[in-house]
Design a protein around this motif. Structure first.
Motif, PDB file in Angstrom:
ATOM      1  N   ARG A   2       0.835  -1.202   0.000  1.00  0.00           N
ATOM      2  CA  ARG A   2       0.000   0.000   0.000  1.00  0.00           C
ATOM      3  C   ARG A   2       0.873   1.258   0.000  1.00  0.00           C
ATOM      4  O   ARG A   2       1.986   1.250   0.526  1.00  0.00           O
ATOM      5  CB  ARG A   2      -0.897   0.022   1.226  1.00  0.00           C
ATOM      6  N   GLU A   3       0.333   2.328  -0.549  1.00  0.00           N
ATOM      7  CA  GLU A   3       1.084   3.581  -0.614  1.00  0.00           C
ATOM      8  C   GLU A   3       1.477   4.055   0.787  1.00  0.00           C
ATOM      9  O   GLU A   3       2.608   4.501   1.000  1.00  0.00           O
ATOM     10  CB  GLU A   3       0.267   4.655  -1.342  1.00  0.00           C
ATOM     11  N   ALA A   4       0.570   3.952   1.740  1.00  0.00           N
ATOM     12  CA  ALA A   4       0.884   4.392   3.107  1.00  0.00           C
ATOM     13  C   ALA A   4       2.038   3.583   3.681  1.00  0.00           C
ATOM     14  O   ALA A   4       2.966   4.142   4.288  1.00  0.00           O
ATOM     15  CB  ALA A   4      -0.346   4.280   3.998  1.00  0.00           C
ATOM     16  N   GLU A  27       4.191  12.293   5.130  1.00  0.00           N
ATOM     17  CA  GLU A  27       3.437  13.333   4.423  1.00  0.00           C
ATOM     18  C   GLU A  27       4.359  14.162   3.533  1.00  0.00           C
ATOM     19  O   GLU A  27       4.038  14.445   2.375  1.00  0.00           O
ATOM     20  CB  GLU A  27       2.718  14.230   5.428  1.00  0.00           C
ATOM     21  N   SER A  30       5.651  12.097   0.494  1.00  0.00           N
ATOM     22  CA  SER A  30       4.581  11.821  -0.481  1.00  0.00           C
ATOM     23  C   SER A  30       4.004  13.108  -1.060  1.00  0.00           C
ATOM     24  O   SER A  30       3.031  13.050  -1.814  1.00  0.00           O
ATOM     25  CB  SER A  30       3.463  11.007   0.171  1.00  0.00           C
ATOM     26  N   GLN A  31       4.585  14.229  -0.711  1.00  0.00           N
ATOM     27  CA  GLN A  31       4.113  15.544  -1.167  1.00  0.00           C
ATOM     28  C   GLN A  31       2.649  15.756  -0.802  1.00  0.00           C
ATOM     29  O   GLN A  31       1.861  16.264  -1.590  1.00  0.00           O
ATOM     30  CB  GLN A  31       4.368  15.722  -2.657  1.00  0.00           C
ATOM     31  N   GLY A  32       2.295  15.306   0.413  1.00  0.00           N
ATOM     32  CA  GLY A  32       0.959  15.532   0.937  1.00  0.00           C
ATOM     33  C   GLY A  32      -0.078  14.486   0.580  1.00  0.00           C
ATOM     34  O   GLY A  32      -1.205  14.544   1.056  1.00  0.00           O
ATOM     35  N   ARG A  33       0.279  13.513  -0.262  1.00  0.00           N
ATOM     36  CA  ARG A  33      -0.707  12.488  -0.652  1.00  0.00           C
ATOM     37  C   ARG A  33      -1.035  11.549   0.495  1.00  0.00           C
ATOM     38  O   ARG A  33      -2.161  11.074   0.605  1.00  0.00           O
ATOM     39  CB  ARG A  33      -0.195  11.677  -1.847  1.00  0.00           C
ATOM     40  N   VAL A  34      -0.047  11.247   1.337  1.00  0.00           N
ATOM     41  CA  VAL A  34      -0.258  10.328   2.448  1.00  0.00           C
ATOM     42  C   VAL A  34      -0.356  11.142   3.732  1.00  0.00           C
ATOM     43  O   VAL A  34       0.604  11.778   4.157  1.00  0.00           O
ATOM     44  CB  VAL A  34       0.889   9.300   2.549  1.00  0.00           C
ATOM     45  N   ARG A  35      -1.543  11.142   4.311  1.00  0.00           N
ATOM     46  CA  ARG A  35      -1.800  11.822   5.591  1.00  0.00           C
ATOM     47  C   ARG A  35      -2.333  10.775   6.553  1.00  0.00           C
ATOM     48  O   ARG A  35      -3.504  10.405   6.481  1.00  0.00           O
ATOM     49  CB  ARG A  35      -2.785  12.962   5.403  1.00  0.00           C
TER      50      ARG A  35
END
Length: 110
Positions: A2-4, A27, A30-35
């Motif tokens: 998974r991306e996270a 975060e 991932s340039q903010g994609r994963v929070r």
């Protein structure tokens, strides 16, 4: 992967971090994609610890709360490298074709 999970492991590349630092680093990477929510992070860290991809390397009490520091295991580094290599290869399939595939009209559209 998974991306996270990918970005949790990537966050730990530079060395051991505690939970909040992992959240912020994932975060940023991932340039903010994963929070990551706290519960999501610790569920993932428990799973990754069970899979022996990360390990707890230190624990301390800060302001009355336990703070655990996590680090990559050798297997964790290998899994991250394998995933990065696979993602790069998949991206090359598309980017290499960008310069060679000529746009053609859609078939069957009137």
């Amino acid at each position: 992967m998974r991306e996270a999970t990918y970005f949790i492991l990537a966050a730990l590349q530079g060395g051991a971090l505690h939970g909040y630092a992992i959240i912020k680093q994932a975060e940023a990477l991932s340039q903010g994609r994963v929070r990551l929510a706290t519960g999501t992070l610790y569920t993932a860290l428990d799973r990754l610890t069970g899979e022996e991809l990360v390990r707890v390397v230190n624990e301390e009490v800060v302001n009355g709360r336990a703070r655990r520091y996590y680090d990559l295991t050798p297997d964790g580094r290998a899994a991250l490298q394998t995933e990065a290599t696979q993602l790069a290869a998949a991206a090359r399939v598309v980017t290499d074709r960008m310069t060679t595939v000529v746009a053609r009209p859609a078939v069957g559209l009137a």
